[in-house]
Design a protein around this motif. Structure first.
Motif, mmCIF file in Angstrom:
data_model
loop_
_atom_site.group_PDB
_atom_site.id
_atom_site.type_symbol
_atom_site.label_atom_id
_atom_site.label_comp_id
_atom_site.label_asym_id
_atom_site.label_seq_id
_atom_site.Cartn_x
_atom_site.Cartn_y
_atom_site.Cartn_z
ATOM 1 N N CYS A 99 75.389 84.956 46.859
ATOM 2 C CA CYS A 99 75.269 83.666 46.159
ATOM 3 C C CYS A 99 76.226 82.662 46.795
ATOM 4 O O CYS A 99 77.415 82.940 46.993
ATOM 5 N N CYS A 107 76.500 74.904 44.935
ATOM 6 C CA CYS A 107 75.067 75.114 44.751
ATOM 7 C C CYS A 107 74.833 75.436 43.288
ATOM 8 O O CYS A 107 75.453 76.335 42.734
ATOM 9 N N CYS A 110 69.681 76.996 40.968
ATOM 10 C CA CYS A 110 69.057 77.840 39.944
ATOM 11 C C CYS A 110 69.303 77.267 38.551
ATOM 12 O O CYS A 110 68.397 77.221 37.715
HETATM 13 S S1 SF4 Z 1 70.535 78.898 43.701
HETATM 14 FE FE1 SF4 Z 1 71.935 79.958 42.284
HETATM 15 S S2 SF4 Z 1 71.894 82.136 42.960
HETATM 16 FE FE2 SF4 Z 1 71.044 80.891 44.644
HETATM 17 S S3 SF4 Z 1 72.798 80.456 45.983
HETATM 18 FE FE3 SF4 Z 1 72.604 78.715 44.572
HETATM 19 S S4 SF4 Z 1 73.977 79.204 42.865
HETATM 20 FE FE4 SF4 Z 1 73.649 81.129 43.993
#
Ligand code: SF4
Ligand code: SF4
Ligand code: SF4
Length: 159
Positions: A99, A107, A110
């Motif tokens: 992650c 990030c 999600c």
């Molecule tokens: S979308 Fe969520 S699970 Fe994927 S890298 Fe980003 S924070 Fe991590």
């Protein structure tokens, strides 16, 4: 954030066990379904694909399921459990290693797509954050899987 590498996604799909059947699929789904693919055409999210054996399958790398039941409504073979006395499925996301947030990269892709607000981040030292999934709040829609740019979320049967 960079886009998703289609080749990597293809490899990921290749490593997966058989993709799940549509939501509310009857236990004898493969006996009832005649592989007409009407449900795939009816699915506006794009999560349904023609998979192994020509049966409709859920591919969470493409999208999440809206639980709109358009696939159920269009089925002339009664291949689904209706009325909806059971949950659409017991799939829930699992986080693998890698992650971005855990490595200090900003990030929240999600979390941003999770309408159930089931994803939270616990701040750590050094700008890192640990993703936590509230499995009670999670509906199992899989939207987070499609949103993850590094494919570290995957749907599995809940324990
Ligand atoms: S979308 Fe969520 S699970 Fe994927 S890298 Fe980003 S924070 Fe991590
Ligand atoms: S419930 Fe809706 S979004 Fe989900 S697979 Fe069926 S048609 Fe597609
Ligand atoms: S599968 Fe669960 S955690 Fe992921 S977006 Fe859907 S509700 Fe949120």
């Amino acid at each position: 954030m960079s886009g998703v590498d289609p080749e990597r996604r293809g490899l990921l799909r290749g490593r997966q066990a058989a993709l799940p059947f549509p939501p509310w699929a009857a236990t004898d789904f493969t006996e009832r379904c005649n592989r007409c693919n009407a449900c795939i055409r009816a699915c506006e999210s794009g999560v349904l694909v023609r998979g192994d054996g020509g049966f409709p399958r859920i591919d969470f790398t493409r999208a999440g399921c809206h639980f709109c039941a358009a696939c159920v409504d269009v089925c002339e073979r009664e291949a689904f459990d209706v009325p909806f006395t059971n949950a659409p499925w017991t799939l829930r996301p699992r986080l693998a290693d890698g992650c971005l947030a855990a490595r200090g990269v900003v990030c929240r892709a999600c979390e941003d797509v999770c309408e159930a607000a089931a994803i939270r981040f616990q701040p750590q030292l050094g700008g890192r954050a640990i993703l936590q999934i509230d499995t009670d709040a999670c509906t199992g829609c899989g939207a987070c899987v499609a949103a993850c740019p590094v494919d570290v979320l995957m749907m599995e049967e809940a324990a």
